[in-house]
Design an enzyme around this catalytic site. Structure first.
Site, PDB file in Angstrom:
ATOM      1  NE  ARG A  34      -4.323  -1.452   1.920  1.00  0.00           N
ATOM      2  CZ  ARG A  34      -5.207  -1.803   2.841  1.00  0.00           C
ATOM      3  NH1 ARG A  34      -4.923  -1.666   4.128  1.00  0.00           N
ATOM      4  NH2 ARG A  34      -6.380  -2.279   2.481  1.00  0.00           N
ATOM      5  CE  LYS A 192     -18.105 -18.942   9.110  1.00  0.00           C
ATOM      6  NZ  LYS A 192     -18.401 -18.172  10.323  1.00  0.00           N
ATOM      7  N   GLY A 345      -6.563  -9.481   0.978  1.00  0.00           N
ATOM      8  CA  GLY A 345      -5.307  -9.880   1.615  1.00  0.00           C
ATOM      9  C   GLY A 345      -4.806 -11.261   1.225  1.00  0.00           C
ATOM     10  N   GLY A 368     -11.761  -4.626   2.120  1.00  0.00           N
ATOM     11  CA  GLY A 368     -13.189  -4.371   2.259  1.00  0.00           C
ATOM     12  C   GLY A 368     -13.738  -3.476   1.151  1.00  0.00           C
TER      13      GLY A 368
HETATM   14  C1  3PG Z   1      -8.476  -2.235   5.119  1.00  0.00           C
HETATM   15  O1  3PG Z   1      -7.412  -2.703   5.528  1.00  0.00           O
HETATM   16  O2  3PG Z   1      -9.350  -2.915   4.559  1.00  0.00           O
HETATM   17  C2  3PG Z   1      -8.681  -0.747   5.209  1.00  0.00           C
HETATM   18  O3  3PG Z   1      -7.499  -0.106   5.569  1.00  0.00           O
HETATM   19  C3  3PG Z   1      -9.829  -0.393   6.103  1.00  0.00           C
HETATM   20  O4  3PG Z   1      -9.555  -0.744   7.426  1.00  0.00           O
HETATM   21  P1  3PG Z   1     -10.772  -0.922   8.453  1.00  0.00           P
HETATM   22  O5  3PG Z   1     -11.504  -2.168   8.026  1.00  0.00           O
HETATM   23  O6  3PG Z   1     -10.142  -1.040   9.821  1.00  0.00           O
HETATM   24  O7  3PG Z   1     -11.654   0.278   8.326  1.00  0.00           O
END
Ligand code: 3PG
Length: 392
Positions: A34, A192, A345, A368
């Site tokens: 990132r 899931k 990830g 996310g």
């Molecule tokens: C992530 O790693 O998906 C983003 O940086 C958002 O982090 P968060 O889910 O803690 O808001």
């Protein structure tokens, strides 16, 4: 609007929200993907002579308290190395009172230490906005959060625009999902069905082939009437799987299922792997990967694709004996001329393990946020930027 259109940046106070939420171990950044992705934006602003203030969250600390474990200090160090000059970490910045030189880059400490960040309060948002002449939202990975640093700050800033990284991510994702070269193939792995249900539902309306993997695939395998033994699966979601199959076949699309699988008797790095037909799974088996015939079939689907969207491995690839399916998918993506986009990830870890980083057309920095885009949701930060652009 974008950074280039934000006017001449020289001498201006430019506040850039990046997603520098990277893994840290023993005070060191363990995966800098990132940070690397953010560098072109940071360099562009610094080279233009702006007073560059970077802001980001890291982790999920409690608001209102400083906690060294969630400090951005290791990130400041990494940024300093990458830029070849010191990036100061500013701890107290909410009320201003610090100087940044033209062309200098500073990093503001974890925004999640600030009261009001999570709730996107007007008070904090206005304070962020007051720090700058130009607010740049470049954190695609956090664009699904309506927080003070990703949303409110831009809403109250004199000038708000998207940064080049955010713009590139939206363009790549838009190309893959809104205007794809077909066949459009999505690969959705994960443990899931329930956690990726909205993603599966949304993709089932768009894609030509929906490849499922991991525990998600096990539930589909069970829905097809097979014994999945002790495999991870969700019995209560079998009707949902049937419905997704119906939606897909009504459109002439398909959810291809594994015909052979690799099983083990225990979840462990030393578990013995056994390849068998999916109909031969017995009650103490756990399905940990797709078998070689299924992997070859998927590889053919991927090679024939016009667009591939990948989120989630198809097996327990962290154990080599259960990694062949994910490896085969990786290799097929690498060899395919399809436009490919990957995010999340575990997916990035697989890409790293099989060394195909340069062969994937676009690797998203979002976890996310990537999923919410796949769900067809409007990302709140993007909506804010559109409103800001419309005001001009
Ligand atoms: C992530 O790693 O998906 C983003 O940086 C958002 O982090 P968060 O889910 O803690 O808001």
């Amino acid at each position: 609007s974008d950074l280039a259109q934000a006017g001449k940046l020289a001498g201006k106070r430019v506040l850039i929200r990046e997603d520098l939420n990277v893994p840290i171990k023993d005070g060191k950044v363990t995966s800098d993907a990132r940070i690397r992705a953010s560098m072109p934006t940071i360099k562009m602003a610094a080279e233009a002579g702006a007073k560059v203030m970077l802001m980001s969250h890291i982790g999920r600390p409690e608001e209102g308290v400083y906690d060294e474990a969630s400090s951005l200090a290791p990130v400041a160090k990494d940024l300093s190395e990458k830029l070849g000059k010191e990036v100061r970490l500013i701890k107290d910045y909410i009320d201003g009172g610090f100087e940044v030189a033209d062309g200098e880059v500073v990093l503001l400490e974890n925004v999640r230490f600030n009261k009001g960040e999570g709730k996107n309060t007007e008070e904090l948002s206005k304070k962020y906005a007051a720090l700058c002449d130009v607010y740049v939202m470049d954190a695609f990975g956090t664009a699904h959060r309506a927080q003070a640093s990703t949303h409110g700050a831009g809403a109250f800033a004199d000038t708000a625009c998207a940064g080049p990284l955010l713009a590139a991510e939206l363009e790549a994702l838009g190309k893959a999902l809104h205007n794809p070269a077909r066949p459009l193939v999505a690969i959705v792995g994960g443990s899931k069905v329930s956690t990726k249900l909205t993603v599966l539902e949304s993709l089932s309306e768009k894609v030509d082939q929906l490849v499922v993997g991991g525990g998600i695939a096990n539930t589909f395998i069970a829905a097809a009437g097979n014994n999945v033994g002790k495999s991870l699966y969700e019995a209560d979601l079998i009707p949902t799987c049937n419905k997704l199959n119906e939606i897909m076949s009504a459109r002439g699309a398909a959810i291809p299922l594994a015909t052979d699988v690799v099983t083990g008797k225990e979840f462990s790095p030393t578990a013995a792997a056994e390849t068998k037909n999916v109909s031969e799974v017995v009650s103490d088996d756990m399905i940990f990967d797709i078998g070689p015939d299924s992997a070859a079939e998927l590889a053919a689907i991927i090679k024939n694709a016009g667009t591939v969207v990948w989120n989630g491995p198809v097996g327990v690839f962290e154990f080599d004996q259960f990694g062949e399916g994910t490896k085969a998918i990786s290799m097929a993506i690498a060899e395919s001329s399809a436009f490919s986009i990957a995010g999340g990830g575990d997916t990035l870890a697989a890409i790293d393990k099989y060394g195909i980083e340069d062969q994937v057309s676009y690797i998203s920095t979002g976890g996310g946020a990537f999923l919410e885009f796949l769900e067809g949701k409007i990302l709140p930060a993007v909506e804010m930027l559109e409103k800001a652009a419309a005001k001009k």
